[in-house]
Scaffold this motif. Sequence first.
Motif, PDB file in Angstrom:
ATOM      1  N   GLU A  86      53.088  64.295  16.493  1.00 18.84           N
ATOM      2  CA  GLU A  86      53.802  65.800  16.484  1.00 18.84           C
ATOM      3  C   GLU A  86      52.517  66.789  16.525  1.00 18.84           C
ATOM      4  O   GLU A  86      52.710  67.824  16.901  1.00 18.84           O
ATOM      5  CB  GLU A  86      54.163  65.563  14.999  1.00 18.84           C
ATOM      6  CG  GLU A  86      55.670  64.798  14.977  1.00 18.84           C
ATOM      7  CD  GLU A  86      56.500  65.549  15.620  1.00 18.84           C
ATOM      8  OE1 GLU A  86      56.587  66.894  16.136  1.00 18.84           O
ATOM      9  OE2 GLU A  86      57.321  64.862  16.210  1.00 18.84           O
ATOM     10  N   ALA A  87      51.389  66.462  16.019  1.00 19.71           N
ATOM     11  CA  ALA A  87      50.154  67.489  15.899  1.00 19.71           C
ATOM     12  C   ALA A  87      49.785  67.898  17.502  1.00 19.71           C
ATOM     13  O   ALA A  87      49.396  68.945  17.710  1.00 19.71           O
ATOM     14  CB  ALA A  87      49.042  66.749  15.319  1.00 19.71           C
ATOM     15  N   LEU A 146      43.777  50.340 -11.051  1.00 21.22           N
ATOM     16  CA  LEU A 146      45.195  50.663 -10.401  1.00 21.22           C
ATOM     17  C   LEU A 146      44.653  50.535  -8.794  1.00 21.22           C
ATOM     18  O   LEU A 146      43.926  51.189  -8.497  1.00 21.22           O
ATOM     19  CB  LEU A 146      45.614  51.822 -10.645  1.00 21.22           C
ATOM     20  CG  LEU A 146      47.126  52.293 -10.168  1.00 21.22           C
ATOM     21  CD1 LEU A 146      48.046  51.017 -10.870  1.00 21.22           C
ATOM     22  CD2 LEU A 146      47.523  53.419 -10.479  1.00 21.22           C
ATOM     23  N   PRO A 147      45.199  49.515  -7.985  1.00 20.59           N
ATOM     24  CA  PRO A 147      44.937  49.464  -6.664  1.00 20.59           C
ATOM     25  C   PRO A 147      45.123  50.604  -5.841  1.00 20.59           C
ATOM     26  O   PRO A 147      46.390  51.391  -6.019  1.00 20.59           O
ATOM     27  CB  PRO A 147      45.327  48.225  -6.128  1.00 20.59           C
ATOM     28  CG  PRO A 147      46.651  47.985  -6.998  1.00 20.59           C
ATOM     29  CD  PRO A 147      46.300  48.885  -8.416  1.00 20.59           C
ATOM     30  N   GLU A 148      44.545  50.959  -4.561  1.00 14.23           N
ATOM     31  CA  GLU A 148      45.008  52.231  -3.778  1.00 14.23           C
ATOM     32  C   GLU A 148      45.971  51.238  -2.573  1.00 14.23           C
ATOM     33  O   GLU A 148      45.232  50.035  -2.189  1.00 14.23           O
ATOM     34  CB  GLU A 148      43.899  52.954  -3.222  1.00 14.23           C
ATOM     35  CG  GLU A 148      43.347  53.828  -4.200  1.00 14.23           C
ATOM     36  CD  GLU A 148      42.387  54.760  -3.622  1.00 14.23           C
ATOM     37  OE1 GLU A 148      41.832  54.456  -2.537  1.00 14.23           O
ATOM     38  OE2 GLU A 148      42.161  55.608  -4.390  1.00 14.23           O
ATOM     39  N   ALA A 149      46.716  52.047  -2.416  1.00 11.69           N
ATOM     40  CA  ALA A 149      47.744  51.621  -1.191  1.00 11.69           C
ATOM     41  C   ALA A 149      47.193  52.313   0.233  1.00 11.69           C
ATOM     42  O   ALA A 149      46.651  53.189   0.024  1.00 11.69           O
ATOM     43  CB  ALA A 149      49.249  51.714  -1.501  1.00 11.69           C
ATOM     44  N   GLU A 150      47.695  51.736   1.358  1.00 14.16           N
ATOM     45  CA  GLU A 150      47.400  52.273   2.609  1.00 14.16           C
ATOM     46  C   GLU A 150      48.858  52.468   3.208  1.00 14.16           C
ATOM     47  O   GLU A 150      49.673  51.808   3.475  1.00 14.16           O
ATOM     48  CB  GLU A 150      46.870  51.350   3.389  1.00 14.16           C
ATOM     49  CG  GLU A 150      46.281  51.853   4.786  1.00 14.16           C
ATOM     50  CD  GLU A 150      44.953  52.714   4.686  1.00 14.16           C
ATOM     51  OE1 GLU A 150      44.685  53.380   5.563  1.00 14.16           O
ATOM     52  OE2 GLU A 150      44.175  52.673   3.461  1.00 14.16           O
ATOM     53  N   PRO A 151      48.847  53.725   3.844  1.00 11.50           N
ATOM     54  CA  PRO A 151      50.061  54.161   4.462  1.00 11.50           C
ATOM     55  C   PRO A 151      50.135  53.285   5.680  1.00 11.50           C
ATOM     56  O   PRO A 151      49.315  52.884   6.372  1.00 11.50           O
ATOM     57  CB  PRO A 151      50.284  55.794   4.882  1.00 11.50           C
ATOM     58  CG  PRO A 151      48.661  55.801   4.527  1.00 11.50           C
ATOM     59  CD  PRO A 151      48.056  55.171   3.555  1.00 11.50           C
ATOM     60  N   SER A 152      51.430  53.042   6.515  1.00  8.31           N
ATOM     61  CA  SER A 152      51.624  52.415   7.301  1.00  8.31           C
ATOM     62  C   SER A 152      51.169  53.079   8.712  1.00  8.31           C
ATOM     63  O   SER A 152      51.032  54.318   8.636  1.00  8.31           O
ATOM     64  CB  SER A 152      52.904  51.883   7.589  1.00  8.31           C
ATOM     65  OG  SER A 152      53.809  53.217   8.251  1.00  8.31           O
ATOM     66  N   VAL A 155      53.317  55.951  10.566  1.00  5.96           N
ATOM     67  CA  VAL A 155      53.238  57.174  10.116  1.00  5.96           C
ATOM     68  C   VAL A 155      52.126  58.051  10.788  1.00  5.96           C
ATOM     69  O   VAL A 155      52.451  59.167  11.145  1.00  5.96           O
ATOM     70  CB  VAL A 155      53.199  56.933   8.548  1.00  5.96           C
ATOM     71  CG1 VAL A 155      53.351  58.774   7.962  1.00  5.96           C
ATOM     72  CG2 VAL A 155      54.457  56.721   7.947  1.00  5.96           C
ATOM     73  N   THR A 156      51.037  57.202  10.695  1.00  6.81           N
ATOM     74  CA  THR A 156      49.863  57.971  11.236  1.00  6.81           C
ATOM     75  C   THR A 156      50.055  58.330  12.634  1.00  6.81           C
ATOM     76  O   THR A 156      49.843  59.606  13.085  1.00  6.81           O
ATOM     77  CB  THR A 156      48.578  57.014  11.171  1.00  6.81           C
ATOM     78  OG1 THR A 156      48.282  56.884   9.778  1.00  6.81           O
ATOM     79  CG2 THR A 156      47.246  57.683  11.477  1.00  6.81           C
ATOM     80  N   ARG A 168      52.870  58.907  14.314  1.00  7.05           N
ATOM     81  CA  ARG A 168      54.069  59.869  14.404  1.00  7.05           C
ATOM     82  C   ARG A 168      53.270  61.290  13.955  1.00  7.05           C
ATOM     83  O   ARG A 168      53.589  62.041  14.750  1.00  7.05           O
ATOM     84  CB  ARG A 168      55.033  59.726  13.251  1.00  7.05           C
ATOM     85  CG  ARG A 168      56.220  60.784  13.287  1.00  7.05           C
ATOM     86  CD  ARG A 168      57.277  60.763  14.460  1.00  7.05           C
ATOM     87  NE  ARG A 168      57.850  61.910  14.122  1.00  7.05           N
ATOM     88  CZ  ARG A 168      58.869  62.074  13.386  1.00  7.05           C
ATOM     89  NH1 ARG A 168      59.126  61.346  12.513  1.00  7.05           N
ATOM     90  NH2 ARG A 168      59.530  63.310  13.573  1.00  7.05           N
ATOM     91  N   LEU A 169      52.521  61.299  12.985  1.00  8.66           N
ATOM     92  CA  LEU A 169      51.896  62.659  12.920  1.00  8.66           C
ATOM     93  C   LEU A 169      51.080  62.964  13.880  1.00  8.66           C
ATOM     94  O   LEU A 169      51.145  64.172  14.332  1.00  8.66           O
ATOM     95  CB  LEU A 169      51.193  62.407  11.587  1.00  8.66           C
ATOM     96  CG  LEU A 169      52.173  61.928  10.143  1.00  8.66           C
ATOM     97  CD1 LEU A 169      51.239  61.987   9.018  1.00  8.66           C
ATOM     98  CD2 LEU A 169      52.907  63.657  10.001  1.00  8.66           C
ATOM     99  N   LEU A 170      50.205  62.109  14.400  1.00  7.06           N
ATOM    100  CA  LEU A 170      49.323  62.730  15.425  1.00  7.06           C
ATOM    101  C   LEU A 170      49.946  63.111  16.689  1.00  7.06           C
ATOM    102  O   LEU A 170      49.723  63.910  17.490  1.00  7.06           O
ATOM    103  CB  LEU A 170      48.423  61.439  15.929  1.00  7.06           C
ATOM    104  CG  LEU A 170      47.466  61.057  14.848  1.00  7.06           C
ATOM    105  CD1 LEU A 170      46.446  59.733  15.261  1.00  7.06           C
ATOM    106  CD2 LEU A 170      46.380  62.217  14.552  1.00  7.06           C
TER     107      LEU A 170
END
Lengths: 434, 192
Positions: free
Chosen positions: A70-71, A54-60, A63-64, A66-68
């Motif tokens: 907010e952090a 099962l392959p692994e996907a990468e978040p866009s 999102v990263t 936006r999270l940074l």
Amino acid sequence: MMQCRDIDELLMDFLYQELDAEKTEAFRSHVDSCARCGQEIASLSRTRQALQALPEAEPSPAVTARLLHEAGKRAVRAESGGLLGWLHRLIGPVVAHPAWAAAASLILVAGVAGFLSLRGKVTGQAQEVAVESAPAAMSAPAAAAPAPPPRDRPAATEEPRPAEVRDLGEGARADYAPKVPAPAVAQPPPAKAKEKARASLDSDPADRRRLGRTASTEEDLKLSAKPAERKSAPAKKEAANLAGDDFGGVAAAPPPPAEASQPRDLEKKSEVAASEGEREQAAAGGKGQRLEDAPAKEPPAGPASTLSARGYAGAPEPSPAPSAPPPQTQAPAPAQTKSLAQNADEVQSKQTKEPPEQELFRLAQKQATSGLCVEALGNRDKIARMNAEFYRKRVAGDPSLRACEEQQQRSKRPARQKDGLRAPAEAVETQKAN
Amino acid sequence: MLRYQKGEVRAFEVLLGRHRRPVFNFILRFVGDPAQAEDLLQECFLRVIKGADNYQRQAKFTTWLYTIARNLCVDASRRGKHRKAYSLDVPMDQNAGKEGATLLDVVPDKAAGTDRKAISRELSGRLHAAIGKLSDDQREVFLMREFLDMPFRDIAEVVGCPENTVKSRMRYALEKLREELEEYADLAKALP
């Protein structure tokens, strides 16, 4: 030795390597000897192997990011910490609302506009006053004219005349009765203004000028009037006459109005002219005869103050009226005015070397030789009241005065015989004998 | 996490770089929808940011993080957005007949090689579908243990049930997947 039931309990731990070494060894021994258990484990292992495909996907990245972001905001609050951080967390969401931002901007703009407007008004008023005071300082008649009252005292012109005016003697009142109502500047300054005047009495006029105010304010008027406030009546009249006919009311008023209307520049001129006036007075001899009645509390203002206005005016002194003693000098001045003027008067009295009775005696001699026997004898009587010893030694035997007295006696003998009156000198001698 | 708690943004960046991918895959395999998975991933880390002040050192960060992710997934599932199990063989467009593209054809695969890529794509589609058929309890345990490599003890802590229960759910999940993937077992063997 493990049983198949034990294998079922430990199967998941074995598959995911969570068994300890001892149990793992026992598990393997059983699986190797048990076909059913060995087949079960092989089947599940293949399923797990298939799951690894099962392959692994990468978040866009958005999102990263936006999270940074907010952090980062949270980290700022954490660094501020304490009460500030608490307040930020409390009101932050409210203040962040666009409506609040718009309201704050509106209030800020209105506040700045209001401040600038007020500041502009104040500056404009100061400039206006400065413009008004400039011509007054340049021309003497205009300077003597009452400057426009300050805006904060609009009703001053309707106030009654000051106590100094009311306390004038009847003679002086008759001589200097104003033909128009006394101007507002004649009123005594209010207590606050007096304090200001006292505080700035010794200050440099330049400092006062820096305040952007004119001499027309009452405190400054009082200030400029201090040295000459206790002048003799003629001097006051002269100073008042400087204002011209249009300001007859001012001229007729007691010293404050006449002098008060002078700006500070005029005061300077008066001081400069005082020295010239002294020389003139020394030549004339008897122009300060009114100082004889100065009260003990107030040393004679001296010719300096009297002549200051005269010297400024540059006009010859009108003939004095010796028969009319200047009662205004005896009028009780306000306590503060006295205390302020005493220093200046003391300085001036030190500069006056000749005693008043001597001056008066000279004046009487001059009047006697001029044929003004009534005035001469009147001055002689004053000398007798002032200094009896001086009178006996020098005045009583003066030939010119005796000639005047004899002339008077001859002219009034019939009437005196009728009325039983005596000559003033005789009356004085009789009183002393009694 | 403690460094970020003191306001160090760089520490959070490290945490995000370390955990975003496994968490995203856990969520994606749980909900099956990439867009929803991204939303839930974002919400998960936002909760980490907001809850940083309350974080206590006694708790293991991964346990805390996956508890948040698991709760989000469970909530999403309970809101009615149940994962739909699609057949990899049946064309997605039912009007296209048997000639339409199947789910297996569109599932992305990063594996290299044409044959291998095709096999892997088919297998991953099957796997997605098989995982989707698991119950939520079994799926969460399976995903945590199989893909996040979490010990059963930690999984039990996350899901809030005894460890033996977790092991039982794991076994049931594996047996169910085995049934689903039996016909693809040989296909899986072909993969390196």
